[in-house]
Structures are given as C-alpha cells and as structure tokens.
Scaffold this motif. Structure first.
Motif, mmCIF file in Angstrom:
data_model
loop_
_atom_site.group_PDB
_atom_site.id
_atom_site.type_symbol
_atom_site.label_atom_id
_atom_site.label_comp_id
_atom_site.label_asym_id
_atom_site.label_seq_id
_atom_site.Cartn_x
_atom_site.Cartn_y
_atom_site.Cartn_z
ATOM 1 N N SER A 147 0.824 -1.207 0.000
ATOM 2 C CA SER A 147 0.000 0.000 0.000
ATOM 3 C C SER A 147 0.858 1.257 0.000
ATOM 4 O O SER A 147 0.602 2.202 -0.769
ATOM 5 N N LEU A 148 1.885 1.284 0.848
ATOM 6 C CA LEU A 148 2.768 2.452 0.889
ATOM 7 C C LEU A 148 3.525 2.610 -0.428
ATOM 8 O O LEU A 148 3.729 3.743 -0.888
ATOM 9 N N SER A 149 3.932 1.492 -1.036
ATOM 10 C CA SER A 149 4.621 1.562 -2.329
ATOM 11 C C SER A 149 3.691 2.126 -3.405
ATOM 12 O O SER A 149 4.111 2.948 -4.235
ATOM 13 N N THR A 150 2.428 1.705 -3.386
ATOM 14 C CA THR A 150 1.459 2.219 -4.355
ATOM 15 C C THR A 150 1.220 3.709 -4.156
ATOM 16 O O THR A 150 1.198 4.484 -5.126
ATOM 17 N N ILE A 151 1.040 4.114 -2.908
ATOM 18 C CA ILE A 151 0.811 5.537 -2.617
ATOM 19 C C ILE A 151 2.008 6.379 -3.041
ATOM 20 O O ILE A 151 1.858 7.463 -3.625
ATOM 21 N N LEU A 152 3.225 5.876 -2.769
ATOM 22 C CA LEU A 152 4.435 6.601 -3.162
ATOM 23 C C LEU A 152 4.531 6.721 -4.679
ATOM 24 O O LEU A 152 4.834 7.801 -5.215
ATOM 25 N N ALA A 153 4.272 5.626 -5.389
ATOM 26 C CA ALA A 153 4.335 5.652 -6.854
ATOM 27 C C ALA A 153 3.303 6.617 -7.435
ATOM 28 O O ALA A 153 3.603 7.380 -8.369
ATOM 29 N N LEU A 154 2.085 6.599 -6.896
ATOM 30 C CA LEU A 154 1.050 7.512 -7.385
ATOM 31 C C LEU A 154 1.426 8.970 -7.112
ATOM 32 O O LEU A 154 1.154 9.852 -7.942
ATOM 33 N N SER A 155 2.036 9.229 -5.965
ATOM 34 C CA SER A 155 2.419 10.603 -5.612
ATOM 35 C C SER A 155 3.529 11.124 -6.518
ATOM 36 O O SER A 155 3.479 12.262 -7.000
ATOM 37 N N VAL A 156 4.542 10.295 -6.759
ATOM 38 C CA VAL A 156 5.696 10.728 -7.548
ATOM 39 C C VAL A 156 5.336 10.878 -9.023
ATOM 40 O O VAL A 156 5.748 11.841 -9.684
ATOM 41 N N PHE A 157 4.557 9.932 -9.557
ATOM 42 C CA PHE A 157 4.261 9.923 -10.993
ATOM 43 C C PHE A 157 2.826 10.356 -11.283
ATOM 44 O O PHE A 157 2.283 9.987 -12.328
#
Length: 288
Positions: A147-157
């Motif tokens: 979940s944190l990886s998904t949130i980070l990816a969505l935030s950055v890209f």
C-alpha cells in the motif's frame, strides 16, 4: 449503538488487524481503480485478479496458506500474464483486450486445477475468496508495504499517470516516459490484487478496486476528487462489511464487496451525475 459499532474493533485483535488491513487496501486500491476506469480498462483489473491465481496456488501447494510465497507467486504470474498479453497485442493482429482475456482464462483454469489437485474445497475457497478476519501479522505487514509503495508511486508519478491515462499519444509525443509509466501502472494493477489476496481473495480483490471507483464517477469529473471519493467509499464499505460479517456471521470478503455494491447502486441513483439528477435536469429543460 456505540457497543455494536465500535465494540468489535476495541475488544478483538483480529478485528483491529482486519480494519487496518482493509483501510490500507482502500487507500491503495481505489485510486488504481479510478485510473483503470478512466482508461476504459476496468475489466483488466478483473483479468489480473484471475491471472494471479496460478502463482498463488503454486505457493499454496509448496508452503501452505503462507501469505509470502502466495504473494510472490501471484506477483510473478501476474506480471508474466500482463507482459505476455502486451507482447501478443504488439506483435500480432490481436487487440490487447482479446489477448488479455485469453491469458487470464488460461491462468484461472490452471490455478483452479492446481488448488483442486492437492487441496480441498475449503482450501480453494480460501484462495479464491480470502478472509480478512484471518489476517496475521505477516499478511498485514505485506499489505502495509504494498500500500505504501502504491501511494508513493502515485504521488511521484501523478502527473505522468494522469497524462498517460487521458491522452497517452500526447505524452509519448512530448516525453519518453510514456512506456515506463505504462509499465509502472500495469505493475500497480498486478500488485494491488495480490495485496488483497489474503483479505478478500483473488476473485473479489478487484471489487474493492473497481466498485468504489465506478461509484465515485457519479459524484465528480475531476481526477483528484474522484480518487479521494473512491477511497472514502472503499473505506466505508470495508467498515460496513466487517461489521456485517461480525454481527451476521457472514464471509468477510463478500460482505465488503456487497457493501461497496450497495454504495455503487445508491450513487447511480442519487449521485450528482446519477439517474435522479439527470431526470430532473431533463424535465427542467423541457418545461423551460
């Protein structure tokens, strides 16, 4: 009233783990579902939820109901299916939706055969439909990481994902990140059904991804508010489904998905872009 709503989450550790896992899944899955819906790839999420089954089944056969091997197997097979379908659509005359359908049907049949070969019907039901009330610390840790990886990816890209979603040809014309962003998005589409494998199972994990996104579409046209509304709907569905499962002794995964389905139906009728609003606007224009 307070005891019925908050009591189970205060008194029982398994309910606390269940609500934490469900809320994390809501934050992770719902925005991915919004992008899938806007790209008109809603059924791709369903295909991915089926495609991970052979990997999860192989992990189950080798290690039992251990979430780590099942997740790794599901992730590997899901990526193979996604890339294989993409390769077929790129190098042959077949469209991506047809190749994806062929790959996921093969994967689904293979996964069911693998589980049925060595396991029981109870094992098959657990892999297919999961049990959020049975989340252990390892499964919860895995959900947190994904979940944190998904949130980070969505935030950055975020901007690139929105551009690739709404106008992929424009993004490819002005930047070279179109293909990597598309691959990143497909990875997120695979990761999130895998993330929901233990809680709602492989067949129902796409429900928590797509139903809140589809319901949010009736309330707004803008992508950021749509994502937040989808997250709120997914979280509300998770809480309602867990309470329904606890008080009525129902399977937790289907209860969560049915709660999301109820909110979707309500949104189709009463949403800002729903049936009642459109009917009222049409009647007002006719009288004017």
């Amino acid at each position: 009233m307070f005891e019925s709503v908050f009591g189970p989450f205060i008194q029982y550790g398994f309910m606390q783990r269940a609500v934490i896992g469900s809320l994390l899944l809501s934050v992770s899955c719902a925005p991915v579902g919004v992008f899938l819906m806007l790209r008109r790839m809603s059924l791709t999420g369903d295909a991915m939820s089926h495609a991970i089954l052979p990997g999860a089944a192989l992990g189950f056969l080798l290690f039992g109901l251990d979430i780590i091997p099942m997740t790794i197997g599901g992730l590997i097979v899901g990526l193979v299916v996604a890339m294989g379908a993409g390769a077929v659509s790129r190098f042959t005359i077949q469209k991506e939706d047809a190749s994806m359908a062929a790959f996921y049907l093969i994967s689904l049949a293979l996964g069911v055969l693998l589980v049925s070969w060595r396991g029981s019907s109870v094992d098959l039901m657990h892999v297919l439909f999961g049990s959020v009330l049975a989340l252990n610390n390892a499964a919860l840790t895995l959900i947190v990481i994904i979940s944190l990886s998904t949130i980070l990816a969505l935030s950055v890209f975020w901007r690139a994902l929105v551009a690739e979603c709404l106008d992929p040809l424009f993004l490819r014309s002005v930047s070279r990140i179109g293909a990597p962003v598309h691959f990143l998005f497909l990875t997120l589409v695979v990761l999130n059904p895998v993330c929901g494998l233990q809680s709602v199972g492989s067949l129902l994990s796409v429900g928590l991804m797509m139903l809140p996104a589809a319901a949010a579409r009736f309330w707004t046209n803008q992508v950021p508010p749509m994502c937040f509304i989808a997250i709120a709907i997914a979280a509300a569905s998770s809480l309602a489904g867990l309470l329904l499962s606890y008080h009525a002794s129902l399977p937790s995964g289907p209860a969560i998905i049915l709660s999301a389905g109820a909110i979707y139906i309500l949104s189709t009728v009463a949403g800002r872009r729903g049936v009642l609003r459109n009917a009222f606007s049409s009647r007002r224009h006719k009288t004017a």
